[in-house]
Write an enzyme that holds these catalytic residues in place. Structure first.
Site, PDB file in Angstrom:
ATOM      1  N   TYR A   1       7.324  -5.623   3.203  1.00 34.60           N
ATOM      2  CA  TYR A   1       7.025  -7.626   2.314  1.00 34.60           C
ATOM      3  C   TYR A   1       7.475  -7.415   1.553  1.00 34.60           C
ATOM      4  CZ  TYR A   1       4.867 -11.295   1.485  1.00 34.60           C
ATOM      5  OH  TYR A   1       3.557 -12.893   0.958  1.00 34.60           O
ATOM      6  N   ILE A   2       6.508  -6.215   0.382  1.00 39.22           N
ATOM      7  CA  ILE A   2       6.676  -6.828  -0.953  1.00 39.22           C
ATOM      8  C   ILE A   2       7.920  -5.970  -1.521  1.00 39.22           C
ATOM      9  CG2 ILE A   2       5.845  -6.269  -3.297  1.00 39.22           C
ATOM     10  CD1 ILE A   2       2.782  -6.400  -1.669  1.00 39.22           C
TER      11      ILE A   2
ATOM     12  N   ASP B   1      12.608   4.708   2.712  1.00 40.65           N
ATOM     13  CA  ASP B   1      11.691   4.178   3.829  1.00 40.65           C
ATOM     14  C   ASP B   1      12.062   4.996   4.896  1.00 40.65           C
ATOM     15  OD1 ASP B   1      10.803   0.649   3.995  1.00 40.65           O
ATOM     16  OD2 ASP B   1      10.875   2.229   5.636  1.00 40.65           O
TER      17      ASP B   1
ATOM     18  N   LEU C   1      11.239   3.497   7.759  1.00 40.42           N
ATOM     19  CA  LEU C   1      11.256   2.251   8.833  1.00 40.42           C
ATOM     20  C   LEU C   1      10.546   2.522   9.944  1.00 40.42           C
ATOM     21  CD1 LEU C   1      15.466   2.374   9.452  1.00 40.42           C
ATOM     22  CD2 LEU C   1      13.719   0.682   7.478  1.00 40.42           C
TER      23      LEU C   1
ATOM     24  N   TYR D   1       0.279   2.714   4.055  1.00 39.32           N
ATOM     25  CA  TYR D   1      -0.102   2.167   5.084  1.00 39.32           C
ATOM     26  C   TYR D   1      -0.284   1.039   4.442  1.00 39.32           C
ATOM     27  CZ  TYR D   1       2.411   5.223   8.529  1.00 39.32           C
ATOM     28  OH  TYR D   1       2.692   5.818   9.168  1.00 39.32           O
TER      29      TYR D   1
ATOM     30  N   TYR E   1      -8.924   2.856   3.099  1.00 38.60           N
ATOM     31  CA  TYR E   1      -7.063   2.248   2.002  1.00 38.60           C
ATOM     32  C   TYR E   1      -7.341   2.293   1.241  1.00 38.60           C
ATOM     33  CZ  TYR E   1      -4.255  -0.735   0.300  1.00 38.60           C
ATOM     34  OH  TYR E   1      -2.978  -1.747  -0.236  1.00 38.60           O
TER      35      TYR E   1
ATOM     36  N   ASN F   1      -4.611 -11.274  -2.791  1.00 38.91           N
ATOM     37  CA  ASN F   1      -3.917 -11.211  -2.218  1.00 38.91           C
ATOM     38  C   ASN F   1      -2.199 -11.603  -2.083  1.00 38.91           C
ATOM     39  OD1 ASN F   1      -6.349 -11.006  -1.998  1.00 38.91           O
ATOM     40  ND2 ASN F   1      -6.142 -11.516   0.325  1.00 38.91           N
TER      41      ASN F   1
ATOM     42  N   THR G   1      -9.303 -17.517  14.121  1.00 38.16           N
ATOM     43  CA  THR G   1     -10.401 -16.927  13.725  1.00 38.16           C
ATOM     44  C   THR G   1     -10.847 -17.689  11.969  1.00 38.16           C
ATOM     45  OG1 THR G   1     -10.656 -15.814  15.629  1.00 38.16           O
ATOM     46  CG2 THR G   1     -12.574 -16.133  14.104  1.00 38.16           C
TER      47      THR G   1
ATOM     48  N   GLY H   1     -17.059  -5.307   5.939  1.00 39.95           N
ATOM     49  CA  GLY H   1     -16.382  -5.153   4.489  1.00 39.95           C
ATOM     50  C   GLY H   1     -15.478  -6.287   3.253  1.00 39.95           C
TER      51      GLY H   1
HETATM   52  N1  UDP Z   1      -9.707 -14.145   6.844  1.00 42.07           N
HETATM   53  C1  UDP Z   1     -10.011 -14.917   7.919  1.00 42.07           C
HETATM   54  N2  UDP Z   1      -9.500 -15.261   9.131  1.00 42.07           N
HETATM   55  C2  UDP Z   1      -8.156 -13.668   9.786  1.00 42.07           C
HETATM   56  C3  UDP Z   1      -7.600 -13.006   8.759  1.00 42.07           C
HETATM   57  C4  UDP Z   1      -8.655 -13.450   7.641  1.00 42.07           C
HETATM   58  O1  UDP Z   1     -10.871 -15.867   7.742  1.00 42.07           O
HETATM   59  O2  UDP Z   1      -7.041 -14.061  10.731  1.00 42.07           O
HETATM   60  C5  UDP Z   1      -9.715 -14.556   5.536  1.00 42.07           C
HETATM   61  C6  UDP Z   1     -10.466 -13.051   5.370  1.00 42.07           C
HETATM   62  O3  UDP Z   1     -12.592 -12.673   5.819  1.00 42.07           O
HETATM   63  C7  UDP Z   1     -10.175 -12.847   3.810  1.00 42.07           C
HETATM   64  C8  UDP Z   1      -9.267 -14.240   3.273  1.00 42.07           C
HETATM   65  O4  UDP Z   1      -9.094 -14.804   4.988  1.00 42.07           O
HETATM   66  O5  UDP Z   1     -12.065 -13.890   3.188  1.00 42.07           O
HETATM   67  C9  UDP Z   1      -8.040 -12.867   3.344  1.00 42.07           C
HETATM   68  O6  UDP Z   1      -8.270 -12.147   4.320  1.00 42.07           O
HETATM   69  P1  UDP Z   1      -6.642 -11.813   4.182  1.00 42.07           P
HETATM   70  O7  UDP Z   1      -7.420 -10.681   5.290  1.00 42.07           O
HETATM   71  O8  UDP Z   1      -5.417 -12.130   3.739  1.00 42.07           O
HETATM   72  O9  UDP Z   1      -6.597 -10.543   3.281  1.00 42.07           O
HETATM   73  P2  UDP Z   1      -7.414  -9.209   2.296  1.00 42.07           P
HETATM   74  O10 UDP Z   1      -8.424 -10.340   1.069  1.00 42.07           O
HETATM   75  O11 UDP Z   1      -8.389  -8.349   3.252  1.00 42.07           O
HETATM   76  O12 UDP Z   1      -6.723  -8.185   1.741  1.00 42.07           O
END
Ligand code: UDP
Length: 325
Positions: free
Chosen positions: A12-13, A32, A34, A76, A141, A170, A205, A283
């Site tokens: 992606y990036i 890469d 792949l 990853y 990670y 993000n 969700t 987390g």
């Molecule tokens: N999040 C969420 N539902 C999802 C995926 C993410 O509510 O299905 C929330 C997650 O708890 C975080 C924010 O969206 O607060 C960004 O999450 P993402 O996984 O995109 O990036 P991260 O912050 O983990 O790098």
């Protein structure tokens, strides 16, 4: 104009950075394996299918192509997976990176931009986060990126291996001019999942509404992938001009809650986002926002596409061309 190797340039990036490097007049080769990238994200003639652990092949490639600098994305990135199989993350992200650095040293290439992460800070002491805050990753990670940054510090000190680590917040959005965007499978990131919910009708969700934030949902610093890609161009050009090694946060300095991202997606798509409320994801710190003044001061970089609507709109344009039904 320089000859630059981009590892992970089918991702992606990496693919969008490859595009911006070429826009800036550089000549790019992509390495890469792949395993998670997309062949179609890279022009065929610059793609070399090669794994980071193939040190000798990398050395030969660097020499034959007369590479002057490397931008290293190949890694990853799934936090959840890293807690299930940490060894995979240390093998690919740490030992794979070391193999690349050894190849670079053998070939005499000593300029590198490294894809690091805000996950290095774990649960931060204070927000916005400056680069000098405590490094305390809370998952394998994040640890794999911190370990690689550490290796780079020592290589800088004893091998004149000049490097810049960019700690991303993000990354999201897409680059319309290149037709490139986010296609992870499985997808775990918020914005693409929101847009899939719009396309499929299957709800996204919301992970927790009881955080100590104004609307109870987590706050993150969403940065347009093209702004992030441009930060790599600035960083590699800085190193090529003889700039010193450093570490920079890359974010906009502004946070948005999960609910705000959903609202922006509704405004851009003109549709309701199907959603359910779930428990907190393990987390997840309540708020992660970058202080990226250091990067702005040192390299003159600025986020040009910082409005959430701009990010969502570019992501939506891309998602409509890559529909999930
Ligand atoms: N999040 C969420 N539902 C999802 C995926 C993410 O509510 O299905 C929330 C997650 O708890 C975080 C924010 O969206 O607060 C960004 O999450 P993402 O996984 O995109 O990036 P991260 O912050 O983990 O790098």
């Amino acid at each position: 104009m320089a000859k630059i190797l981009v590892t992970g340039g089918a991702g992606y990036i990496g693919s969008i950075t490859r595009y911006f490097l070429e826009q800036h007049g550089h000549s790019v080769i992509v390495a890469d394996n792949l395993s998670r990238g997309h062949r179609e994200a890279v022009p065929e003639k610059i793609l070399r299918v090669i794994d980071l652990h193939e040190t000798d092949r990398l050395t030969t490639l660097l020499k034959e192509e007369q590479v002057e600098a490397v931008i290293h994305f190949a890694a990853y990135i799934a936090v959840g997976e890293s807690t299930q199989v940490p060894e995979l993350y240390f093998s690919n992200n740490v030992s794979g990176s070391l193999s690349l650095f050894e190849a670079m040293l053998s070939a005499g290439v000593k300029r590198l931009v490294f894809s690091s992460t805000a996950a290095a800070y774990g649960i931060p002491d204070k927000v916005p986060i400056t680069e000098d805050q405590t490094i305390a990753p809370i998952n394998p990670y994040g640890e794999s990126k911190v370990m690689t940054e550490k290796i780079l510090e020592w290589l800088d000190r004893y091998r004149e291996f000049r490097n810049i680590s960019l700690r991303y917040f993000n990354a999201c959005g897409a680059e319309p001019a290149a037709g490139l965007g986010e296609l992870h499978e499985p997808e775990t990131h918020l914005l693409p999942l929101i847009l899939r919910a719009v396309q499929t009708g299957k709800p996204v969700t919301v992970f927790g509404t009881d955080y100590p934030t104004p609307d109870g949902t987590c706050i993150r610093d969403y940065i347009h992938v093209s702004d992030l890609a441009e930060a790599h161009v600035y960083a590699v050009e800085h190193l090529l001009k003889g700039g010193k090694s450093d570490v920079f946060n890359v974010g906009t300095g502004h946070g948005h809650s999960v609910k705000e991202v959903i609202a922006a997606a509704e405004a851009v798509t003109g549709k309701k986002v199907p959603q359910t409320i779930g428990p907190r994801r393990e987390g997840d710190p309540p708020s992660l926002v970058a202080d990226s003044n250091k990067l702005q001061r040192a390299l003159g970089w600025r986020p040009k596409r910082a409005e959430l609507e701009h990010i969502v709109s570019d992501a939506w344009q891309f998602a409509q061309k890559h529909p999930h039904c």
